[in-house]
Enzyme design. Structure first.
Site, PDB file in Angstrom:
ATOM      1  N   GLN A   1       0.829  -1.197   0.000  1.00  0.00           N
ATOM      2  CA  GLN A   1       0.000   0.000   0.000  1.00  0.00           C
ATOM      3  C   GLN A   1       0.871   1.257   0.000  1.00  0.00           C
ATOM      4  OE1 GLN A   1      -3.114   1.644  -0.699  1.00  0.00           O
ATOM      5  NE2 GLN A   1      -3.202  -0.564  -0.555  1.00  0.00           N
TER       6      GLN A   1
ATOM      7  N   HIS B   1       2.320   2.977  -3.176  1.00  0.00           N
ATOM      8  CA  HIS B   1       1.443   3.673  -4.137  1.00  0.00           C
ATOM      9  C   HIS B   1       1.811   5.148  -4.256  1.00  0.00           C
ATOM     10  CE1 HIS B   1      -1.524   1.285  -6.116  1.00  0.00           C
ATOM     11  NE2 HIS B   1      -1.798   0.610  -5.027  1.00  0.00           N
TER      12      HIS B   1
ATOM     13  N   GLU C   1     -10.484   1.486   3.252  1.00  0.00           N
ATOM     14  CA  GLU C   1     -10.657   1.069   1.861  1.00  0.00           C
ATOM     15  C   GLU C   1     -10.365  -0.433   1.733  1.00  0.00           C
ATOM     16  OE1 GLU C   1      -7.635   2.619  -0.662  1.00  0.00           O
ATOM     17  OE2 GLU C   1      -8.687   2.129  -2.525  1.00  0.00           O
ATOM     18  N   HIS C   2      -9.175  -0.846   2.175  1.00  0.00           N
ATOM     19  CA  HIS C   2      -8.784  -2.257   2.177  1.00  0.00           C
ATOM     20  C   HIS C   2      -8.675  -2.720   3.628  1.00  0.00           C
ATOM     21  CE1 HIS C   2      -6.820  -0.527  -1.499  1.00  0.00           C
ATOM     22  NE2 HIS C   2      -7.362  -1.595  -2.060  1.00  0.00           N
TER      23      HIS C   2
ATOM     24  N   ASP D   1      -6.250  -6.519  -5.991  1.00  0.00           N
ATOM     25  CA  ASP D   1      -5.937  -5.399  -6.886  1.00  0.00           C
ATOM     26  C   ASP D   1      -5.964  -5.820  -8.345  1.00  0.00           C
ATOM     27  OD1 ASP D   1      -5.562  -3.694  -4.785  1.00  0.00           O
ATOM     28  OD2 ASP D   1      -3.382  -3.886  -4.748  1.00  0.00           O
TER      29      ASP D   1
ATOM     30  N   HIS E   1     -53.120  17.272  -8.705  1.00  0.00           N
ATOM     31  CA  HIS E   1     -52.730  15.873  -8.532  1.00  0.00           C
ATOM     32  C   HIS E   1     -53.971  15.019  -8.283  1.00  0.00           C
ATOM     33  CE1 HIS E   1     -48.642  17.336  -8.230  1.00  0.00           C
ATOM     34  NE2 HIS E   1     -48.168  16.125  -8.002  1.00  0.00           N
TER      35      HIS E   1
END
Lengths: 429, 429
Positions: free
Chosen positions: B259, B262, B327-328, B361, B420
Site C-alpha cells: 500500500q 502507491h 478502503e482495504h 488489486d 394531482h
C-alpha cells in the site's frame, strides 16, 4: 405553451428553450453556504441556534429543545383525520412492500476450489432526511425517503425540517412516525445539512443525507458530498406523455397540470402522433387551468415550459423520449407494454390510460424521488440501494494463492509495483 | 511510523494526524478547471487540440488523429510478452465472472390484481473511462473500469488517456482491447473530462465518466457531475490489517508496504492484539523497505501515515476498523470468517493469512476501485450497478385506480396539490 411538430426544421431550436430551465448555482450562494458550513463545524450547536433564530424565527435555549417531542407527535395524530391516517398508512405499507423487493442479499461464491469471493451488503448506520418547511412540507416526501431507509435496515433515521415560527405540519409528523423516523429536529437550510454531515454536540453525524430542499439546501448537500453520501441533486419536476391518439384528452390534460402545479419551473410535455388529439388536450388544459386553486403557478409553468408536440410516428416519439430522458413518462397509448422495451431513459414509467403520475407520487409503491433534467440517462430512482453499501469479500487459501500467484506477480511487474508482487511471492511455496 | 496503544488516553489525538491526509481542492484549481470546461464547451475540438498540445506536448491536426488506431493496438499486442497477455486475459476473465454475479434483472410484480409494479434495469448507452497517463498508467485500472461496463451491457466504452509526448503504455492498450473498450483517445486532464461530459464534434458525449486521475481530473469530474454521472471521488489509498498474533510478521509487513508504495499520501496501518507481533512487523517493514525499488515513496508514506496499533482485544480492533471504514481491510487472524459479520464499514475485506490485498488489486475478481478516506461508511466498490440505471414501472387498470383512487386523492388534498387529485378523480367512476 408551444405547439410544435417534431418534423419541423426548427424544432430543436424551439425546444431548446424548454430544456434550458435548470437553475445554476451562483457563486454567491455557494459562498454563503460555505460560510454556514464552516460556522456549524466550528461552533456546533451555538451556530445552529443562531441560524435557526435568524432564518426560521425560532428561539430555543438549546438544540435539544428543537427536537420534536413524543407529546407533539401524539398531538399530531389526534389532530389528523382518521381517513387521512389510513391513507398515509396505506402509502407506507405499499411503499415498504415495493422497496422490500429491491433488497439485495450478501452472497458468497463457492464454485471455485481454494478461493471464496463475495459481496456483503450492510445497511448504513445512520441517515439524515431533509424535509422542506412551509408549504412544500409534504408527508409523501417523508414516506419516500424514510421507508426505503427503514426497509434497508438503517440503524437510525434522523429527520430535519425547518419550521418557520416553530410550526410543524401534523401530516408530516404522522408520516414520520408511520415511516419509522427515530428523531426529528426543527431545523433546516444549509445549517441543518452541515449539522447532519459533521455532527454537533446534540445532532448526531449521519452517513448519508437525502431529501429535497431549496437552492441553499441543494448547494449544501453538494458541498458536503464526500463527507457524507447524498442522493441525487433534484431539479424542477417534469412529465412527458407519449400518446397515439387513444384515450381521453381531458385525462391527459389533468396529468400535464398535475405536474405544472408543482412550481413555475415544472415542465409538462405531450408528444402525440395525432394532431387533433393534441389540439384537444391543449384546449382541455386551458379549460381545467381556470378551475385550479394553484392556477397562477400552473399557468406560468404551462405557458413557459409546456408543449404539445406532433410526431410522425410512435417511433419518433419514443426516440424523442429517450433523448430527453424524462423524470416521469406516461405511455398513454393503446398498447403500452408493447413499447416498454424500447424505453431506454426515464425515471418512472406509467403505463396505459388509467395510471396517472399522481398514483406513483403517493402510494403505488415505487419511489417518487426521481432523476430530473435528463439525468435519467444515468441516475436511478431513490431506492433501498441508496441506504446500504457493499463490501467485497476475498478469501484465498494457500493453495488458491499458489495457483494464481504467478499471474498476480506478472501484472504487478508490468505496473512497476514491486511491493505488490512481493506481498504475493513472499507467501508462495 | 507511529507505534500506538488504542487504550492510551491521547490515542485519538495522535491518530488524528494520520486521518487528516486528504487533499482539499483549492479554489484556484477549481477556477482553472471551470475555465477549461467552459472553453471546451465553447470551442470543442479546437480547444481540445490546444490543451493537448500545451499539457501533453502532443501535436495533432485533428481530434480524430488523437484516436488510437487498430495498427497501434496490434503493435502493442506484438510488443507485450505472451505470458503478460495471458495474465491480463486471466484478470479480464476473472473480473468479468465476478461482476456477472452483480447483474440485476428487470422485475415485474404480478401478485396484486389490477396493478403491476416493477423495476426495469437498462445499461447506460455510452460511458467514458479515464486512464491516467505516465507512470500511473495501469492496465489493471482499465480492466477494473471497462469490464464492469461491458458486463452491464453498455453500448459504447470510450477511453481517454493522456499520453505525454504521444506515447501510450502497450499493456494499457492490450488491457483495453481485452476488456472491450471501443475507442481510445490520446487526451487527458480536465479537457478530456469536459469533452466526454458535453461532447465535441469528434468526441461523443457519454452518460458517465469513471476512473482515477489527478486533482484536475478529480475536480473536473466533480464539476461535471449532474451533467453526467461519475464514480466516487477517490482519495489516497489505505490499508488496515487486523491481527490477533497469528500469522507471519514478514507477510503483514509486505502487505503494508504494497500500500505504502502507491504514493506518499497512502496510509498503512496494523492493529494487533499482540504487541510483540506488532514490534516484529515494524522491524520487518524497515528491513523490506531497504529492498524496494520504490523505497523513497514507500518510506515517506510509512513514516508519515503508517501506524502499528496495539489493541486490548479483537473487539476493540473491530470497533476501530468500523470507525475508520478502511478502503482495504485484511483480517489476518486465525478465524477470519468468525469476525466477518461484525465488520460494518470497509471497501474490500481480505480474509486470512494467504489473501494479500494485491490479489484483489489485480485478478481475484472484485473491483479494485474502492471507497477511500472513511467513505466506505456509505460508498460501495465500483460495480455493474454503476453502469446501469433503473426505471420504475407502474401500471393500473381502471379497476386498480378505482380501488386506490380515494386514498391517492386524500393525500393530494393533504398536500394542497389539487391538480394531482384531479388527475385521479377525473378517471374514477
Amino acid at each position: 405553451m408551444r405547439f410544435l411538430d417534431i418534423r419541423d426544421t426548427n424544432f430543436d431550436a424551439e425546444f431548446a428553450a424548454i430544456l434550458a430551465r435548470g437553475e445554476e448555482t451562483g457563486r454567491e450562494v455557494e459562498q454563503v453556504v460555505l460560510d454556514i458550513i464552516a460556522d456549524v463545524r466550528a461552533r456546533g450547536d451555538e451556530a445552529l441556534l443562531e441560524y435557526t433564530r435568524r432564518f426560521d424565527r425560532l428561539e430555543a435555549d438549546s438544540v435539544a429543545a428543537l427536537q420534536v417531542t413524543e407529546d407533539e407527535i401524539e398531538y399530531a395524530f389526534a389532530k389528523v383525520k382518521d381517513e387521512e391516517i389510513a391513507a398515509l398508512k396505506l402509502a407506507v405499507e405499499r411503499v415498504a412492500r415495493f422497496h422490500e423487493k429491491q433488497k439485495q442479499e450478501t452472497w458468497l461464491s463457492t464454485t471455485e476450489p481454494d478461493i471464496l469471493l463475495g459481496q456483503m451488503v450492510t445497511p448504513l448506520e445512520r441517515v439524515g432526511i431533509y424535509v422542506p418547511g412551509g408549504k412544500a412540507s409534504y408527508p409523501s416526501s417523508v414516506i419516500m425517503n424514510a421507508v426505503p431507509a427503514r426497509v434497508a435496515g438503517v440503524g437510525e433515521i434522523v429527520m430535519v425540517a425547518p419550521t418557520p415560527g416553530g410550526e410543524i405540519n401534523p401530516h408530516v409528523l404522522v408520516a414520520a412516525r408511520l415511516s419509522g423516523v427515530d428523531r426529528i429536529f426543527r431545523m433546516g437550510g444549509a445549517q441543518a445539512v452541515a449539522a447532519l454531515a459533521y455532527g454537533t454536540a446534540t445532532v448526531p453525524r449521519v452517513d448519508k443525507i437525502t431529501g429535497p430542499g431549496n437552492i441553499y439546501v441543494a448547494t449544501a448537500k453538494k458541498l458536503v458530498f464526500g463527507q457524507v453520501g447524498i442522493d441525487m441533486i433534484a431539479g424542477p419536476s417534469e412529465i412527458l406523455v407519449i400518446n397515439d391518439g387513444s384515450g381521453t384528452p381531458a385525462h391527459i390534460a389533468a396529468d400535464l397540470l398535475s405536474q405544472a402545479e408543482h412550481d413555475e419551473l415544472a415542465s409538462s410535455i405531450l408528444i402525440t402522433t395525432d394532431r387533433g388529439f393534441g389540439e384537444q388536450v391543449a384546449t382541455e388544459v386551458e379549460r381545467q387551468l381556470a378551475q385550479l386553486s394553484r392556477e397562477t403557478i400552473a399557468r406560468t409553468s404551462w405557458e413557459t415550459y409546456g408543449a404539445v408536440i406532433v410526431a410522425g410516428s410512435l417511433d419518433e416519439a419514443i426516440a424523442f423520449s429517450n433523448r430527453i430522458a424524462p423524470e416521469h413518462l406516461e405511455l398513454a397509448v393503446a398498447n403500452p407494454f408493447e413499447i416498454l422495451p424500447r424505453i431506454k431513459n426515464a425515471g418512472a414509467i406509467f403505463l396505459g390510460h388509467f395510471t396517472p403520475e399522481a398514483a406513483g407520487d403517493y402510494l403505488a409503491g415505487p419511489n417518487h424521488t426521481l432523476p430530473t433534467g435528463g439525468t435519467a440517462r444515468f441516475f436511478s430512482p431513490l431506492s433501498v440501494d441508496d441506504f446500504v453499501k457493499k463490501s467485497s469479500i476475498v478469501y484465498f487459501s494457500a493453495a488458491g494463492l499458489n495457483r494464481l500467484g504467478r499471474d498476480i506477480v506478472s501484472i504487478a511487474e508490468m505496473e512497476g509495483l514491486e511491493a505488490h508482487g512481493r506481498s504475493v511471492s513472499i507467501r508462495l511455496k
